[in-house]
Every structure is written in C-alpha cells, then in structure tokens.
Design an enzyme around this catalytic site. Structure first.
Site, PDB file in Angstrom:
ATOM      1  N   GLN A 101       0.845  -1.196   0.000  1.00 45.13           N
ATOM      2  CA  GLN A 101       0.000   0.000   0.000  1.00 45.13           C
ATOM      3  C   GLN A 101       0.880   1.247   0.000  1.00 45.13           C
ATOM      4  O   GLN A 101       0.377   2.352  -0.035  1.00 45.13           O
ATOM      5  CB  GLN A 101      -0.875   0.011   1.250  1.00 45.13           C
ATOM      6  N   ASP A 104       6.294   4.747  -1.335  1.00 39.36           N
ATOM      7  CA  ASP A 104       7.663   5.250  -1.173  1.00 39.36           C
ATOM      8  C   ASP A 104       8.700   4.604  -2.083  1.00 39.36           C
ATOM      9  O   ASP A 104       9.830   5.095  -2.184  1.00 39.36           O
ATOM     10  CB  ASP A 104       8.102   5.122   0.303  1.00 39.36           C
ATOM     11  N   HIS A 119      -1.615   1.623  -4.123  1.00 40.63           N
ATOM     12  CA  HIS A 119      -1.983   3.035  -3.922  1.00 40.63           C
ATOM     13  C   HIS A 119      -1.115   3.984  -4.730  1.00 40.63           C
ATOM     14  O   HIS A 119      -0.947   5.143  -4.368  1.00 40.63           O
ATOM     15  CB  HIS A 119      -1.918   3.374  -2.425  1.00 40.63           C
ATOM     16  N   CYS A 148       1.464  19.309 -17.455  1.00 36.82           N
ATOM     17  CA  CYS A 148       1.538  18.118 -18.298  1.00 36.82           C
ATOM     18  C   CYS A 148       2.102  18.489 -19.677  1.00 36.82           C
ATOM     19  O   CYS A 148       1.644  19.456 -20.300  1.00 36.82           O
ATOM     20  CB  CYS A 148       0.136  17.536 -18.444  1.00 36.82           C
ATOM     21  N   GLY A 188       2.888  -4.563   8.949  1.00 42.02           N
ATOM     22  CA  GLY A 188       2.737  -3.124   9.172  1.00 42.02           C
ATOM     23  C   GLY A 188       1.512  -2.495   8.546  1.00 42.02           C
ATOM     24  O   GLY A 188       1.571  -1.367   8.069  1.00 42.02           O
ATOM     25  N   SER A 190      -2.476  -1.291   9.157  1.00 41.25           N
ATOM     26  CA  SER A 190      -3.454  -1.004  10.206  1.00 41.25           C
ATOM     27  C   SER A 190      -4.745  -1.793   9.997  1.00 41.25           C
ATOM     28  O   SER A 190      -5.532  -1.962  10.915  1.00 41.25           O
ATOM     29  CB  SER A 190      -3.790   0.489  10.213  1.00 41.25           C
ATOM     30  N   ASN A 214       3.269  -6.975  13.385  1.00 39.81           N
ATOM     31  CA  ASN A 214       2.831  -5.630  13.767  1.00 39.81           C
ATOM     32  C   ASN A 214       3.081  -5.459  15.270  1.00 39.81           C
ATOM     33  O   ASN A 214       2.799  -6.378  16.036  1.00 39.81           O
ATOM     34  CB  ASN A 214       1.325  -5.460  13.454  1.00 39.81           C
ATOM     35  N   PRO A 215       3.605  -4.331  15.711  1.00 40.45           N
ATOM     36  CA  PRO A 215       3.796  -4.157  17.154  1.00 40.45           C
ATOM     37  C   PRO A 215       2.478  -3.937  17.898  1.00 40.45           C
ATOM     38  O   PRO A 215       2.426  -4.084  19.126  1.00 40.45           O
ATOM     39  CB  PRO A 215       4.680  -2.905  17.253  1.00 40.45           C
TER      40      PRO A 215
END
Ligand code: NAD
Length: 248
Positions: A101, A104, A119, A148, A188, A190, A214-215
């Site tokens: 997702q 980066d 995404h 553009c 990681g 949610s 996941n923590p």
C-alpha cells in the site's frame, strides 16, 4: 525471538508466498505511518487538504509542494532490514509476490521484484485533467508545480487519494496472488484502509496460512494463524534466521 514450529515448517515448505505491506514496514526507515501514534502523518497534516482531489483543486501548489518535500525527504532515507529480507525470500522461494500500500518505492530500492503498488507511487506523476502519466523528475531542484507535457494541465503525484479507486490492474493482480498463495504475510498494516484490507481475508478464506507482523493489535489478530508482535525490522530478520538458519 522464539517462533512456533508450525510457522517455521509452513515457511520452509511454501513456494507461493505473498508479502502484503503497509506504512509500518517503512517506519524503521524513518517514514512516519499515517495513523498510529503522535508522530504519524495525519496527526500533523489534514488529509482533506493533502489526500483528496478537492484539497488539490482548492490549492494545487500547496499540495504539490507538500509531496515535493516528502519526495526529497525520502531520498535521504534507506530501505530497512524488512525490505531486504523480502528480497532474499524472492531469491529463495519459487513464487513470492509483494503487494504494497506504500508509495515510497522502498521495496524496489531494496531489490524486490514485480512489486504490486495498490496506492500508486511517488515515482510517477499524472495530470489532473486527463490522467496522462509521466515519470517524476527526482533530481529537479524546483518546488514549482509543473504542467503536463501533453495537455498543459497541472501535474499531481500518481498516488491514490481518499475517495479514489485503486488501479484496476494492480488490484486484480493482487487478488489473484491472494487466492493462489500458500502463505500470506501481512506486515505493518493497520487494516483500516479498504479495499486493500480485504486481501488478507481473501487469502485466508482460500486456505493460506496467515501471518501478521505488527507491534500493535489490529482487526486481523483473530483471523491470523500467527501474530508476530514487534517491529518489522526486528521480526523479519529473526524469522529468516529461524527458517533458514543463516542471515539473509
Ligand atoms: P497506517 O499508518 O494506517 O498503519 C500503520 C501500521 O503499521 C499500524 O498498524 C502500526 O501498528 C504498524 N507499525 C508501526 N510501526 C511498525 C513497525 N516498525 N513494524 C511493523 N508495523 C508497524 O498505515 P497503512 O495500514 O499502511 O494504511 C494507510 C495508508 O498509508 C496506506 O494507503 C499507505 O499507502 C499510506 N502510507 C504510506 C507510507 C509510505 O509509503 N511509506 C507512509 C504512510 C502512509
């Protein structure tokens, strides 16, 4: 770290594995997540302004510059151990799919192959009016919003904002991988962002062994066959070591 023997055996045998990642996988690289904890992005910035078409139309340059700053900041950061372990797994098993997702590009920077980006990506721009795509010039030193080259309308980052549909092809590919995998590892996420959050449920319903890293607790805890509580950059290298007996 101690891992259950069933988990180790599942991972040793599996040839069709899906790694599904959210903002948490990049947290230890220095990129804040969206919604957990005081340093998360939406605690400091209004998503209505920075992550909706309406916000963009109200103030395009403000939004463009915010993303420009994020792009610059990401350049100085590096993928972490979790991204690298996934790359090693792609070398080890026959069919390892990475679905993210994140926008980066850190999976690709760590050498992950054929990453499905649900995404979008900060590596690309698209124009506001016709959706013409162009590669983002990472070396540009100007924060000024470009137009553009094909139609002259304003460029925006090619990322999926609230209220926008996911790219069809990426989602279709992701669903196919989920329906066909033996092991699904959710790192990681949610589990608050749909339809991406449906994917682990689809994989589990199709018989995949479901692992979550996941923590913090999520809605997936109950369904997961194995919950590995901790940070991805710590858990993933330890998991690799436990499964393969060496460092990644
Ligand atoms: P989120 O911010 O809603 O949740 C992050 C999740 O990661 C939480 O469950 C949290 O407990 C967990 N987490 C935090 N630190 C972790 C760590 N070190 N290791 C493992 N897990 C950790 O993010 P989301 O579920 O991915 O969904 C929100 C949207 O945020 C996605 O659409 C994504 O595109 C976007 N996003 C992307 C980036 C990025 O590209 N790096 C950064 C922020 C948000």
């Amino acid at each position: 770290m101690k891992f259950e023997s069933t988990l180790i055996e599942q991972l040793r045998q599996a040839q069709r594995i899906v790694f599904f990642t959210g903002a948490g996988v990049s947290q230890e690289s220095g990129i804040p997540t969206f919604r957990d904890g005081p340093s998360s992005i939406w605690q400091h910035f209004d998503p209505e302004i920075y992550a909706t078409v309406l916000g963009f139309d109200n103030n395009p340059s403000k939004v463009w510059e915010w993303y420009w700053d994020r792009r610059q900041a990401f350049k100085a950061l590096e993928p972490n151990a979790a991204h690298h372990v996934i790359a090693a797994w792609q070398e080890k098993a026959e069919n390892v799919t990475v679905i993210t997702q994140n926008i980066d590009g850190f999976h690709q920077r760590a050498g992950n192959q054929s990453v499905i980006e649900l995404h979008g990506s900060l590596a690309m721009d698209k124009c506001r009016v016709h959706g013409h795509y162009s590669k983002h010039d990472v070396n540009s030193t100007s924060r000024t919003q470009p137009s553009c080259a094909e139609c002259g309308s304003l460029l925006r980052p090619d990322v999926v904002w609230f209220g926008e549909a996911l790219p069809d092809e990426a989602y279709d590919q992701a669903e196919i991988a989920c329906f066909n995998c033996e092991v699904f590892i959710c790192i990681g996420c949610s589990m608050d962002v749909y339809p991406a959050a449906d994917l682990p449920y689809n994989a589990s319903a199709s018989g995949a062994y479901l692992i979550q890293v996941n923590p913090n607790p999520t809605d997936l805890d109950e369904m997961a066959d194995c919950n590995l509580q901790g940070n991805a950059g710590v858990v993933m290298p330890a998991l690799w070591q436990a499964v393969w007996g060496n460092t990644y």
